[in-house]
Design an enzyme around this catalytic site. Structure first.
Site, PDB file in Angstrom:
ATOM      1  N   LYS A 123       4.840 -20.793 -66.705  1.00 22.93           N
ATOM      2  CA  LYS A 123       4.648 -20.098 -67.983  1.00 22.93           C
ATOM      3  C   LYS A 123       3.179 -19.695 -68.203  1.00 22.93           C
ATOM      4  CE  LYS A 123       8.540 -22.298 -70.419  1.00 22.93           C
ATOM      5  NZ  LYS A 123       8.905 -23.116 -71.627  1.00 22.93           N
ATOM      6  N   TYR A 145      16.032 -15.488 -73.143  1.00 23.49           N
ATOM      7  CA  TYR A 145      16.236 -16.693 -73.954  1.00 23.49           C
ATOM      8  C   TYR A 145      17.323 -16.505 -75.011  1.00 23.49           C
ATOM      9  CZ  TYR A 145      12.295 -19.610 -72.295  1.00 23.49           C
ATOM     10  OH  TYR A 145      11.444 -20.425 -71.581  1.00 23.49           O
ATOM     11  N   ASN A 159       4.644 -25.759 -72.467  1.00 20.73           N
ATOM     12  CA  ASN A 159       5.012 -26.862 -71.576  1.00 20.73           C
ATOM     13  C   ASN A 159       5.054 -26.448 -70.104  1.00 20.73           C
ATOM     14  OD1 ASN A 159       7.345 -25.397 -71.648  1.00 20.73           O
ATOM     15  ND2 ASN A 159       8.591 -26.976 -72.611  1.00 20.73           N
ATOM     16  N   HIS A 164       9.473 -23.436 -66.825  1.00 26.97           N
ATOM     17  CA  HIS A 164      10.888 -23.297 -67.178  1.00 26.97           C
ATOM     18  C   HIS A 164      11.715 -23.626 -65.948  1.00 26.97           C
ATOM     19  CE1 HIS A 164      14.726 -21.563 -68.492  1.00 26.97           C
ATOM     20  NE2 HIS A 164      14.823 -21.098 -67.257  1.00 26.97           N
ATOM     21  N   GLU A 207      20.088 -16.486 -64.218  1.00 19.79           N
ATOM     22  CA  GLU A 207      18.634 -16.326 -64.353  1.00 19.79           C
ATOM     23  C   GLU A 207      17.995 -15.735 -63.090  1.00 19.79           C
ATOM     24  OE1 GLU A 207      17.985 -19.877 -67.680  1.00 19.79           O
ATOM     25  OE2 GLU A 207      17.054 -20.100 -65.710  1.00 19.79           O
TER      26      GLU A 207
HETATM   27  O1  CDP Z   1      12.777 -25.651 -71.274  1.00 24.21           O
HETATM   28  P1  CDP Z   1      13.845 -26.671 -71.573  1.00 24.21           P
HETATM   29  O2  CDP Z   1      15.176 -26.336 -70.942  1.00 24.21           O
HETATM   30  O3  CDP Z   1      13.393 -28.066 -71.271  1.00 24.21           O
HETATM   31  O4  CDP Z   1      14.057 -26.672 -73.157  1.00 24.21           O
HETATM   32  P2  CDP Z   1      15.008 -25.776 -74.086  1.00 24.21           P
HETATM   33  O5  CDP Z   1      15.613 -26.674 -75.085  1.00 24.21           O
HETATM   34  O6  CDP Z   1      15.946 -24.937 -73.262  1.00 24.21           O
HETATM   35  O7  CDP Z   1      14.003 -24.835 -74.858  1.00 24.21           O
HETATM   36  C1  CDP Z   1      13.440 -23.702 -74.222  1.00 24.21           C
HETATM   37  C2  CDP Z   1      11.958 -23.673 -74.515  1.00 24.21           C
HETATM   38  O8  CDP Z   1      11.784 -23.481 -75.921  1.00 24.21           O
HETATM   39  C3  CDP Z   1      11.203 -24.960 -74.221  1.00 24.21           C
HETATM   40  O9  CDP Z   1      10.805 -25.079 -72.871  1.00 24.21           O
HETATM   41  C4  CDP Z   1      10.016 -24.831 -75.136  1.00 24.21           C
HETATM   42  O10 CDP Z   1       9.016 -24.018 -74.539  1.00 24.21           O
HETATM   43  C5  CDP Z   1      10.579 -24.101 -76.341  1.00 24.21           C
HETATM   44  N1  CDP Z   1      10.849 -25.011 -77.463  1.00 24.21           N
HETATM   45  C6  CDP Z   1       9.995 -25.028 -78.536  1.00 24.21           C
HETATM   46  O11 CDP Z   1       9.014 -24.263 -78.559  1.00 24.21           O
HETATM   47  N2  CDP Z   1      10.230 -25.866 -79.593  1.00 24.21           N
HETATM   48  C7  CDP Z   1      11.286 -26.693 -79.589  1.00 24.21           C
HETATM   49  N3  CDP Z   1      11.487 -27.506 -80.617  1.00 24.21           N
HETATM   50  C8  CDP Z   1      12.167 -26.702 -78.501  1.00 24.21           C
HETATM   51  C9  CDP Z   1      11.925 -25.844 -77.435  1.00 24.21           C
HETATM   52 MG    MG Z   2      16.478 -24.744 -71.282  1.00 29.17          MG
END
Ligand code: CDP
Ligand code: MG
Length: 136
Positions: free
Chosen positions: A12, A52, A115, A118, A129
């Site tokens: 990212k 997304y 973070n 992805h 994807e």
């Molecule tokens: O990336 P991952 O699959 O671990 O998490 P996700 O639940 O699919 O969420 C996608 C992305 O949204 C995360 O990697 C974070 O960058 C962002 N996110 C966020 O900004 N705030 C949250 N409370 C949850 C997710």
């Molecule tokens: Mg995810």
């Protein structure tokens, strides 16, 4: 029985901006992932919104899409035995503060939104994807 899979990984903007892409790629290679395809790109916000779409109802959706399109990213197809799960394990928890020692997010993640990586969350989504970024 062997179960070689492919998964999509994105380094990212926060990590590319800090020039961490080589170090993160080394972490993948050290865990036995092959980088099958790779490109450094910057996407439009509209593309990020498509990518997304599963999160479209979430309160963080707009910021997330602005963020993913805010700077260069490195998109990769990773291959390994059980790659989808292996990549999720190597990435660590979504919130870097909750990520285990030795994971990419523990090492490099700044915050839950920044973070660093992805990774696809299922084999079905991995196919979708990978097609999203590499179909031509
Ligand atoms: O990336 P991952 O699959 O671990 O998490 P996700 O639940 O699919 O969420 C996608 C992305 O949204 C995360 O990697 C974070 O960058 C962002 N996110 C966020 O900004 N705030 C949250 N409370 C949850 C997710
Ligand atoms: Mg995810």
């Amino acid at each position: 029985m062997s179960n070689i899979e492919q998964t999509l990984s994105i380094i990212k903007p926060d990590a590319v901006e800090r020039n961490l892409d080589s170090e993160i790629k080394e972490m993948f290679k050290n865990k036995g992932f092959k980088i099958i395809k790779e490109k450094k790109i910057q996407i439009e916000k509209l593309e990020a919104e498509k990518f997304y779409k599963v999160h479209e109802t979430k309160p963080f959706y707009n910021d997330l899409c602005s963020y993913l399109s805010s700077g260069p990213i490195v998109v990769m197809v990773l291959e390994k035995e059980n790659a989808v799960l292996a990549n999720r394990e190597l990435m660590g928890a979504t919130n870097p503060q909750e990520a285990a020692e030795g994971t990419i997010r523990k090492k490099y993640g700044i915050s839950i939104d920044k973070n660093s990586v992805h990774g696809s969350d299922s084999t079905d989504n991995a196919k979708i994807e990978i097609d999203f970024f590499f179909k031509d």
